[in-house]
Design an enzyme around this catalytic site. Structure first.
Site, PDB file in Angstrom:
ATOM      1  NE  ARG A 211      -2.703  -1.298   3.410  1.00  0.00           N
ATOM      2  CZ  ARG A 211      -2.918  -2.532   3.855  1.00  0.00           C
ATOM      3  NH1 ARG A 211      -3.599  -3.396   3.109  1.00  0.00           N
ATOM      4  NH2 ARG A 211      -2.484  -2.904   5.036  1.00  0.00           N
ATOM      5  CG  ASP A 298      -4.927  -8.019  -2.957  1.00  0.00           C
ATOM      6  OD1 ASP A 298      -4.486  -9.178  -3.061  1.00  0.00           O
ATOM      7  OD2 ASP A 298      -5.050  -7.425  -1.868  1.00  0.00           O
ATOM      8  CB  CYS A 338      -3.488 -14.213  -0.920  1.00  0.00           C
ATOM      9  SG  CYS A 338      -5.237 -14.458  -1.275  1.00  0.00           S
TER      10      CYS A 338
END
Length: 394
Positions: A211, A298, A338
């Site tokens: 971020r 993401d 992920c």
């Protein structure tokens, strides 16, 4: 308990190599026999087929991971003092914490505390218990954390998919104080964290460094944040000076929380929040010939286990192909996976295939990973689950 009193888990021939190399797991197929009585979570002594002691482990009869090693030193006692020393060491490795900071304090096997997650959000501490061994010591763990950290609130978020595999029921509980949304400050952005119902333990702490990278790239950019959840990357982009941010998620509740965070930070006018299926949205933007200067992809875990990898690979390829088509020349793409079942090399190959099919010339600027408070030891690569690429389109 003395070692002589412990049940003995004996391995089959040639099945001790991973433990000797430092990996903490014993799979059920590697077990030859169990001598003595052991219930779920009990400490067992692990020996190889020659009788050599390999360490002390937490037994889990319901899981394919039948034992998780606490220590390779079979002379130790697994008790509250052992856990206290391990917890103190993990917390000390993180260094000093600011009063408003969010940070992972314990990252399970990678901090030598198998099956235990501990996150801190300012004065709120959240545990997540993933294994039968950690469950056995649940009360002791919470007592130690209360004594060492003295939080105002201690919450347990043991509501994850892996617990049934360990024969454990889902649990959400408040062990101390009154659970309320916690407020943290990350790189100048103030976030509200729903520790009782939010994803993971309430927030994606693992993306903190990424971020910050996005924040540094965002000035003057048209930003698209796909699968935005409560808008972590979106708020970072706004603080970084993005001209406008479009954020997409399928959860209206998550978007409502994202709007509140944007208002709290004084940049609500920079955002468009879209409740939609991300694939349908991206295809629509492609058909409208939209272009963005900075895109974040993401998505949620497409491959929870190895058997889902082929299907996940197709999903990762599709979402990145669409993202690359929407990216303006000279624009940056931050793309993540992920899924522990998708390796770094496979993820790289998938994105290379996406670029080929999108007829996009993409340059790799950096490989991205989780923030340093989510370590992965060299002997436990499973701890390295988050991988990403920073790409630029030419």
């Amino acid at each position: 308990m003395a070692v002589a009193e412990l049940a003995v888990l004996r391995l089959k021939a040639e099945r001790d190599k991973s433990l000797k190399a430092g990996h903490p797991w014993v799979f059920s197929g590697a077990i030859d026999s169990i001598k003595g009585t052991a219930q779920a979570g009990d400490t067992v002594l692990v020996r190889n087929d020659s009788g050599q002691a390999l360490g002390l482990a937490a037994y889990s009869p319901h899981s394919q991971i039948a034992a998780r090693l606490w220590t390779s030193d079979s002379t130790q006692d697994i008790n509250a003092d052992f856990l206290r020393q391990r917890l103190k060491a993990a917390i000390a490795r993180r260094g000093p914490l600011s009063p408003e900071q969010g940070m992972r304090l314990v990252h399970a096997e990678s901090d030598y505390l198998p099956g235990l997650i501990v996150d801190r959000y300012a004065d709120t501490v959240v545990t997540q218990i993933l294994s039968a061994g950690a469950e056995k010591w649940r009360d002791s763990i919470h007592d130690i954390l209360l004594g060492e950290l003295q939080p105002k609130v201690l919450v347990e978020r043991s509501d994850v998919d892996v617990r049934p595999l360990e024969g454990l029921e889902s649990r959400i509980a408040t062990h101390h104080g009154k659970a309320e949304p916690a407020e943290i400050n990350e790189h100048g952005v103030r976030y509200f964290v729903d520790v009782m119902q939010g994803h993971k333990t309430g927030f994606y702490l693992d993306q903190s460094a990424n971020r910050l990278l996005l924040q540094q790239l965002a000035r003057g950019k048209r930003v698209l944040n796909a699968c935005c959840y409560t808008g972590g990357f979106s708020h970072a982009a706004a603080l970084g000076g993005a001209s406008h941010i479009t954020s997409v998620d399928s959860s209206g509740q998550a978007l409502d929380n994202a709007r509140r965070i944007a208002e709290h930070n004084g940049h609500a006018d920079k955002h468009t929040w879209v409740e939609a299926d991300v694939f349908e949205f991206l295809r629509g933007e492609r058909d409208r010939a939209k272009q963005y200067d900075l895109i974040v992809l993401d998505p949620p875990k497409f491959a929870p286990t190895a058997k889902h990898v082929d299907k996940a690979a197709r999903a990762y390829k599709d979402i990145n192909l669409l993202g690359m088509k929407l990216l303006a020349a000279g624009g940056d793409l931050l793309s993540f996976s992920c899924s522990a079942g998708v390796s770094d090399d496979l993820f790289y190959k998938i994105l290379a295939g996406s670029a080929r099919d999108a007829r996009a010339d993409m340059q790799v600027l950096a490989r991205l990973t989780a923030h340093h408070d989510h370590p992965a030891t060299l002997h436990f690569p499973e701890g390295h689950y988050l991988k990403g690429l920073h790409l630029r389109k030419w």
